[in-house]
Design an enzyme around this catalytic site. Structure first.
Site, PDB file in Angstrom:
ATOM      1  N   HIS A 195       5.491   7.700  26.007  1.00  0.00           N
ATOM      2  CA  HIS A 195       4.767   7.373  24.771  1.00  0.00           C
ATOM      3  C   HIS A 195       5.604   6.564  23.789  1.00  0.00           C
ATOM      4  O   HIS A 195       6.826   6.683  23.720  1.00  0.00           O
ATOM      5  CB  HIS A 195       4.154   8.613  24.124  1.00  0.00           C
ATOM      6  CG  HIS A 195       5.121   9.671  23.667  1.00  0.00           C
ATOM      7  ND1 HIS A 195       5.660   9.675  22.412  1.00  0.00           N
ATOM      8  CD2 HIS A 195       5.603  10.778  24.283  1.00  0.00           C
ATOM      9  CE1 HIS A 195       6.444  10.745  22.279  1.00  0.00           C
ATOM     10  NE2 HIS A 195       6.433  11.431  23.400  1.00  0.00           N
ATOM     11  N   ASP A 197       5.213   6.429  20.355  1.00  0.00           N
ATOM     12  CA  ASP A 197       5.407   6.934  18.991  1.00  0.00           C
ATOM     13  C   ASP A 197       6.525   7.971  18.916  1.00  0.00           C
ATOM     14  O   ASP A 197       6.955   8.520  19.933  1.00  0.00           O
ATOM     15  CB  ASP A 197       4.104   7.545  18.458  1.00  0.00           C
ATOM     16  CG  ASP A 197       3.623   8.741  19.258  1.00  0.00           C
ATOM     17  OD1 ASP A 197       3.740   8.718  20.500  1.00  0.00           O
ATOM     18  OD2 ASP A 197       3.157   9.723  18.651  1.00  0.00           O
ATOM     19  N   GLU A 239       1.035  10.096  20.943  1.00  0.00           N
ATOM     20  CA  GLU A 239       1.122  11.352  21.699  1.00  0.00           C
ATOM     21  C   GLU A 239       1.439  12.513  20.774  1.00  0.00           C
ATOM     22  O   GLU A 239       0.903  13.614  20.913  1.00  0.00           O
ATOM     23  CB  GLU A 239       2.208  11.237  22.778  1.00  0.00           C
ATOM     24  CG  GLU A 239       2.211  12.363  23.790  1.00  0.00           C
ATOM     25  CD  GLU A 239       3.159  13.516  23.457  1.00  0.00           C
ATOM     26  OE1 GLU A 239       3.138  14.516  24.183  1.00  0.00           O
ATOM     27  OE2 GLU A 239       3.916  13.437  22.459  1.00  0.00           O
ATOM     28  N   GLU A 240       2.309  12.259  19.803  1.00  0.00           N
ATOM     29  CA  GLU A 240       2.796  13.337  18.926  1.00  0.00           C
ATOM     30  C   GLU A 240       1.711  13.890  18.014  1.00  0.00           C
ATOM     31  O   GLU A 240       1.864  14.956  17.434  1.00  0.00           O
ATOM     32  CB  GLU A 240       3.982  12.846  18.079  1.00  0.00           C
ATOM     33  CG  GLU A 240       5.174  12.352  18.888  1.00  0.00           C
ATOM     34  CD  GLU A 240       5.929  13.469  19.601  1.00  0.00           C
ATOM     35  OE1 GLU A 240       5.514  14.630  19.516  1.00  0.00           O
ATOM     36  OE2 GLU A 240       6.933  13.147  20.262  1.00  0.00           O
TER      37      GLU A 240
HETATM   38 ZN   LIG Z   1       7.531  13.269  23.661  1.00  0.00          ZN
END
Ligand SMILES: [Zn+2]
Length: 416
Positions: free
Chosen positions: A86, A88, A181-182
């Site tokens: 990911h 971010d 994702e976070e």
């Molecule tokens: Zn991660």
């Protein structure tokens, strides 16, 4: 192989240091996707790099999902394996103006971060003792490092580079770099139809050897309890205090089944917030369990608590519950594809790494991919202390990840 791959160490470091210079912190509550402009900038940069590497079908969606394909150099009939990371970084800690420092041959003891008073110490982080002699990459104490997950991106890129430049026989490979994702939105705009593969791996784990293929089933619930306010001087037999009622309601939960008293494969109920006044209280809960049956039972238990509460209290306005599932244990998909775990295990062992199987007490993009039918275990990146100013990684650990990714792609040609 190992000698040739060792030459990629400097390139790996250079790539990683470049990626962390992009501020890609995701933002909770943003109305747009990706939630921050830096993610799209990094996505565009990666697109250029994939192009220069000679990958095919390189695409970047308006939501900053980057996908690309490296056809097998053996035969198009080879299996297709995906690798995902990911773009971010965590909203919990700044990722702007990251100034990484490279510490060669770590001597042990405390490491001062930048010029401030932040330091990382083996007193708190026992695993530092195992890292004496390694090359550590640390932030300057003002930001996180961004190894989560730019190390994963750099490792995948470097493995592709190694496979391609040395013409190492490999399977078909798909890569995807995803935004947000976070904040749990990484897979919302994922082009699953373009990411056809036998199975995939997220490269988003921690210390060397970690291999994760189980995560929580997760739901959240909001219970609303209503009271009746009245001047405290004339409240007798009239006032109903929602705060008191809510405290009583909370007593109905098993006291041991909370995050602070559970670990490993144990599930829990977590009272995340308690907001309100005499008139109205909202109780926000997280429900977590690895086992799907237990998970459903936990949800049923919570619903029953509300039913019992209403029956007992006979309030004019009944307590209400709203419950929503968030994600499910990826193991339910992965157990149908045991080769996904087996291949990663074998690749690690061939690279001299002992696999550490661990359940994830959280969720990943892999869990969302599993819901879309793609088994997706999580591989280590070599990093530590994610989402924090104390985040760091070893260059050796990152090289181990590159070796494992390349080895998976090599070994996959033997599966039919
Ligand atoms: Zn991660």
């Amino acid at each position: 192989m190992m000698d040739k791959i060792a030459q990629y160490k400097n390139g790996l470091l250079e790539r990683f240091l470049h990626y962390v210079s992009f501020d890609t912190q995701s933002k909770i509550g943003a109305k747009v996707s990706p939630s921050s402009a830096g993610q799209l900038k990094l996505a565009k940069h990666l697109q250029q790099e994939l192009f220069a590497l000679g990958l095919q079908d390189i695409e970047i969606s308006k939501n900053a999902v980057v996908t690309a394909f490296l056809p097998s150099n053996v035969s198009p009939k080879m299996p297709t394996i995906g690798f995902v990371a990911h773009l971010d970084t965590s909203p919990q800690c700044s990722g702007k103006h990251v100034r990484p420092e490279v510490i060669e041959n770590y001597r042990g003891g405390d490491i001062a971060l930048g010029l401030g008073d932040e330091f990382i110490s083996p007193v708190y982080y026992h695993f530092l003792q195992k890292l004496v002699g390694k090359t550590l990459i640390v932030p300057d104490g003002n930001t996180l490092l961004g190894a989560d997950n730019k190390a994963g991106i750099a490792e995948i890129m470097t493995a592709l580079c190694y496979l391609k430049e040395n013409n190492i026989p490999h399977c078909n490979i798909r890569v995807a770099f995803t935004p947000d994702e976070e904040i749990g939105l990484g897979m919302d705009f994922f082009p699953t139809e373009k990411f056809q593969c036998h199975w995939a791996y997220t490269v988003d784990g921690g210390e060397v050897g970690e291999l994760e293929y189980e995560n929580f089933n997760a739901a959240k619930a909001v219970v609303t309890i209503y009271g009746r306010n009245m001047h405290t001087g004339t409240a007798k037999n009239i006032m109903v205090n929602a705060l008191t009622l809510a405290c009583e309601f909370q007593q109905g939960f098993p006291a041991q089944e909370v995050p602070e008293k559970t670990d490993g494969r144990q599930g829990f109920f977590h009272l995340e917030s308690f907001v309100g006044d005499v008139e109205k209280v909202e109780l926000h809960y997280l429900i977590r369990d690895f086992d799907r049956v237990n998970f459903e039972q936990r949800k049923a238990f919570l619903s029953m608590l509300v039913v019992d509460f209403n029956r007992k209290k006979r309030l004019r306005r009944k307590a209400e519950i709203v419950m929503q599932d968030n994600y499910y244990n990826m193991y339910d998909t992965i157990r149908k594809v045991p080769a996904a775990v087996h291949l990663a295990d074998t690749a690690m062992k061939k690279c001299g790494i002992e696999p550490l199987h661990k359940p994830i007490r959280g969720g990943t993009d892999g869990a969302k991919l599993a819901e879309k039918g793609i088994a997706c275990p999580n591989l280590f990146t070599g990093g530590y202390n994610f989402h924090s100013k104390h985040e760091f990684i070893t260059l050796e650990g990152m090289m181990d990840s590159v070796k494992v990714i390349a080895k998976i792609a090599e070994l996959a040609i033997k599966i039919s």
